[in-house]
Design a protein around this motif. Sequence first.
Motif, PDB file in Angstrom:
ATOM      1  N   TYR A  39      -2.171  -0.647  -4.506  1.00  0.00           N
ATOM      2  CA  TYR A  39      -3.521  -1.085  -4.128  1.00  0.00           C
ATOM      3  C   TYR A  39      -3.797  -2.541  -4.521  1.00  0.00           C
ATOM      4  O   TYR A  39      -4.924  -2.925  -4.781  1.00  0.00           O
ATOM      5  CB  TYR A  39      -4.596  -0.187  -4.760  1.00  0.00           C
ATOM      6  CG  TYR A  39      -4.455   1.263  -4.383  1.00  0.00           C
ATOM      7  CD1 TYR A  39      -4.937   1.734  -3.163  1.00  0.00           C
ATOM      8  CD2 TYR A  39      -3.830   2.160  -5.244  1.00  0.00           C
ATOM      9  CE1 TYR A  39      -4.793   3.065  -2.808  1.00  0.00           C
ATOM     10  CE2 TYR A  39      -3.677   3.494  -4.891  1.00  0.00           C
ATOM     11  CZ  TYR A  39      -4.164   3.941  -3.674  1.00  0.00           C
ATOM     12  OH  TYR A  39      -4.018   5.249  -3.316  1.00  0.00           O
ATOM     13  N   TRP A  96       0.836  -1.204   0.000  1.00  0.00           N
ATOM     14  CA  TRP A  96       0.000   0.000   0.000  1.00  0.00           C
ATOM     15  C   TRP A  96       0.873   1.258   0.000  1.00  0.00           C
ATOM     16  O   TRP A  96       0.564   2.232  -0.659  1.00  0.00           O
ATOM     17  CB  TRP A  96      -0.909  -0.026   1.228  1.00  0.00           C
ATOM     18  CG  TRP A  96      -1.935   1.058   1.218  1.00  0.00           C
ATOM     19  CD1 TRP A  96      -1.797   2.330   1.682  1.00  0.00           C
ATOM     20  CD2 TRP A  96      -3.246   0.974   0.689  1.00  0.00           C
ATOM     21  NE1 TRP A  96      -2.957   3.034   1.494  1.00  0.00           N
ATOM     22  CE2 TRP A  96      -3.867   2.225   0.888  1.00  0.00           C
ATOM     23  CE3 TRP A  96      -3.976  -0.032   0.086  1.00  0.00           C
ATOM     24  CZ2 TRP A  96      -5.163   2.490   0.488  1.00  0.00           C
ATOM     25  CZ3 TRP A  96      -5.278   0.228  -0.301  1.00  0.00           C
ATOM     26  CH2 TRP A  96      -5.860   1.477  -0.101  1.00  0.00           C
ATOM     27  N   THR A 141      -7.329  -4.826  -4.631  1.00  0.00           N
ATOM     28  CA  THR A 141      -8.553  -4.043  -4.459  1.00  0.00           C
ATOM     29  C   THR A 141      -9.419  -4.122  -5.717  1.00  0.00           C
ATOM     30  O   THR A 141      -8.928  -3.954  -6.828  1.00  0.00           O
ATOM     31  CB  THR A 141      -8.230  -2.570  -4.166  1.00  0.00           C
ATOM     32  OG1 THR A 141      -7.396  -2.500  -3.010  1.00  0.00           O
ATOM     33  CG2 THR A 141      -9.490  -1.754  -3.924  1.00  0.00           C
TER      34      THR A 141
END
Length: 201
Positions: free
Chosen positions: A85, A80, A88
Amino acid sequence: MQVLTTSCKLSLAVVVAVFLLGSWAAAAPGLRRVVSSSSDEPCNEMTLYYHNIFYNGVNNTQNATSAAATKPTALGTTHWKNGTYFGTLVVFDDPMTVGKVLPVAGEEPAARAQGFYFYDKQESYTSWFGFSIVFNSTAHKGTLNLVGADLKDDKTRDLSVVGGTGNFFMARGIATLRLDASEGTVYFRLQMDIKLYECYV
């Protein structure tokens, strides 16, 4: 086990062929397939702007058009800090316009982009898209279906147009994306140049 005779197999093949041809004719009455002979001469092309307003969990509930449907995986959280990401999944229902300006209240956009993207790489900031552009205006009815990798570090990137319905029945082509505007992680606008190389007219 019963073995089909040659004549039975031939009859079965004829029935299947007639069924498939009948199904195609029902799906595309009176349409003629056009395939471009050159990448410089698409059979149809258009430019649309894709507006994405990401739900920030605080004060934009009324106008957000996309939201994370999953949290990053445990592996993803280790990356992160790099902004990838990874893991996600984001679902969206984004307005698409002919010009760069978002529609005012009560005004219908040219189309809507409906689908998802997910962040699919640990080392860099990339995602994979799968969505439909849904047209419901006086200009166009039907859908265009797009899939492919969005390599965000590239200035332009291409998604495949893999099919369509209505005015875009069985369309094939390329949609070239480029970032046109961005406001941090809350809003971005993509210019989408769509060129179709297989059309039914």
